[in-house]
Design a protein around this motif. Structure first.
Motif, PDB file in Angstrom:
ATOM      1  N   GLU A   8      17.783 -12.717  69.133  1.00 18.80           N
ATOM      2  CA  GLU A   8      16.945 -11.446  69.445  1.00 18.80           C
ATOM      3  C   GLU A   8      16.831 -11.483  71.070  1.00 18.80           C
ATOM      4  O   GLU A   8      16.484 -12.423  71.723  1.00 18.80           O
ATOM      5  CB  GLU A   8      15.408 -11.632  68.842  1.00 18.80           C
ATOM      6  N   ASP A   9      17.376 -10.326  71.434  1.00 22.04           N
ATOM      7  CA  ASP A   9      17.400 -10.313  73.181  1.00 22.04           C
ATOM      8  C   ASP A   9      16.080  -9.875  73.768  1.00 22.04           C
ATOM      9  O   ASP A   9      16.051 -10.238  74.957  1.00 22.04           O
ATOM     10  CB  ASP A   9      18.481  -9.204  73.278  1.00 22.04           C
ATOM     11  N   GLU A  10      15.186  -9.442  73.150  1.00 17.74           N
ATOM     12  CA  GLU A  10      14.105  -9.156  73.616  1.00 17.74           C
ATOM     13  C   GLU A  10      13.086 -10.339  73.802  1.00 17.74           C
ATOM     14  O   GLU A  10      12.773 -11.064  72.789  1.00 17.74           O
ATOM     15  CB  GLU A  10      13.099  -8.131  72.773  1.00 17.74           C
ATOM     16  N   ASP A  52      18.852 -10.354  64.854  1.00 18.04           N
ATOM     17  CA  ASP A  52      18.508  -8.876  65.357  1.00 18.04           C
ATOM     18  C   ASP A  52      19.790  -8.044  65.384  1.00 18.04           C
ATOM     19  O   ASP A  52      20.737  -8.577  65.524  1.00 18.04           O
ATOM     20  CB  ASP A  52      18.066  -8.845  66.849  1.00 18.04           C
ATOM     21  N   MET A  54      20.595  -4.964  66.802  1.00 19.52           N
ATOM     22  CA  MET A  54      20.844  -4.444  68.199  1.00 19.52           C
ATOM     23  C   MET A  54      21.003  -5.503  69.070  1.00 19.52           C
ATOM     24  O   MET A  54      19.953  -5.897  69.603  1.00 19.52           O
ATOM     25  CB  MET A  54      19.945  -3.210  68.664  1.00 19.52           C
ATOM     26  N   LYS A 101      11.680  -3.305  61.627  1.00 21.29           N
ATOM     27  CA  LYS A 101      10.836  -3.413  62.792  1.00 21.29           C
ATOM     28  C   LYS A 101      10.013  -2.249  62.857  1.00 21.29           C
ATOM     29  O   LYS A 101      10.635  -1.056  62.639  1.00 21.29           O
ATOM     30  CB  LYS A 101      11.525  -3.523  64.335  1.00 21.29           C
TER      31      LYS A 101
HETATM   32 CA    CA Z   1      17.502  -5.988  70.221  1.00 23.85          CA
END
Ligand code: CA
Length: 234
Positions: A8-10, A52, A54, A101
């Motif tokens: 997950e990039d967040e 994730d 994206m 989400k």
């Molecule tokens: Ca993302």
């Protein structure tokens, strides 16, 4: 309990998920982009991947496809997308489950637990040598696969299978719904020792399909990936 890779990039969300998983007794590795996720899996194979959709570099679909070239662990996709088409796309590349989400941590933990439990309960795929893997008879929809006797039947009619065809069928039947790449099949069924082209896998699958008779259509071609066995009813 198991090793979970969180992709997950967040950063805040990734850390939040990590804390929750650790609190629930899991070990956690984190990746913040697709490339390092693929690298992390090659370094130590997790029991489950939270992925994730994206991501900044390789998107979740691409990462999932890469994972499925070699691995069968559950992949749960985290996605803000709810379109049916995306759901189908994810399943095509071999994702096992979805969490949309925004999700509650309670829901996420429940899905992680359910997917890990399913893996434990599932018959494990044969390792190709016949020396390991689950020896339990698999039985559904008129299909019986008995790894101990190396025998299979459809509607009570014994199938005349070569050892490789039997191993393919056992792997498929033990993992219904899971997409397998040709590379993975070569690795598992031929132990990587395969002097042919990927086409030879297709030939074996085609022959198996024919021998399965009315269940042959359950061995489906997954475009750009390989094959998947859909579970017959009953
Ligand atoms: Ca993302």
């Amino acid at each position: 309990m198991g090793l979970v890779l969180v992709v997950e990039d967040e950063v805040d969300l990734n850390n939040l998920i990590r804390d929750q998983l650790v609190g629930a007794g899991h070990s956690v590795e984190q990746a913040f982009d697709g490339g390092s996720a693929v690298a992390a899996i090659e370094k130590s194979v997790p029991d489950l991947v939270l992925l994730d959709w994206m991501l900044p570099d390789l998107d979740g679909l691409t990462v999932c496809r890469r994972i499925r070239e070699r691995h069968v662990m559950p992949v749960i996709m985290l996605t803000a997308r709810t379109d049916e088409i995306d759901r189908v796309l994810g399943l095509e590349v071999g994702a096992d489950d979805y969490v949309t989400k925004p999700f509650s941590m309670r829901e996420l933990l429940a899905r992680v637990r359910a997917n890990l439990r399913r893996v434990e309960l599932d018959a494990r795929p044969t390792d190709g040598t016949g020396a390991e893997g689950n020896r339990e008879t698999i039985q559904f929809g008129g299909l019986v696969v008995d790894p101990t006797a190396h025998a299979a039947s459809v509607d009570g009619n014994p199938l005349d299978l070569t050892p490789k065809e039997f191993q393919l069928l056992h792997l498929f039947a033990a993992n219904p719904g899971r997409a397998f790449s040709r590379e993975f099949l070569i690795e598992r069924v031929w132990n990587g020792d395969f002097d042919g082209y990927d086409r030879a896998v297709d030939t074996h699958v085609t022959r198996l399909r024919r021998k399965l008779g009315r269940l042959g259509e359950h061995v489906q071609t997954v475009w750009g990936v390989g094959y998947r066995f859909t579970r017959p009813e009953g």
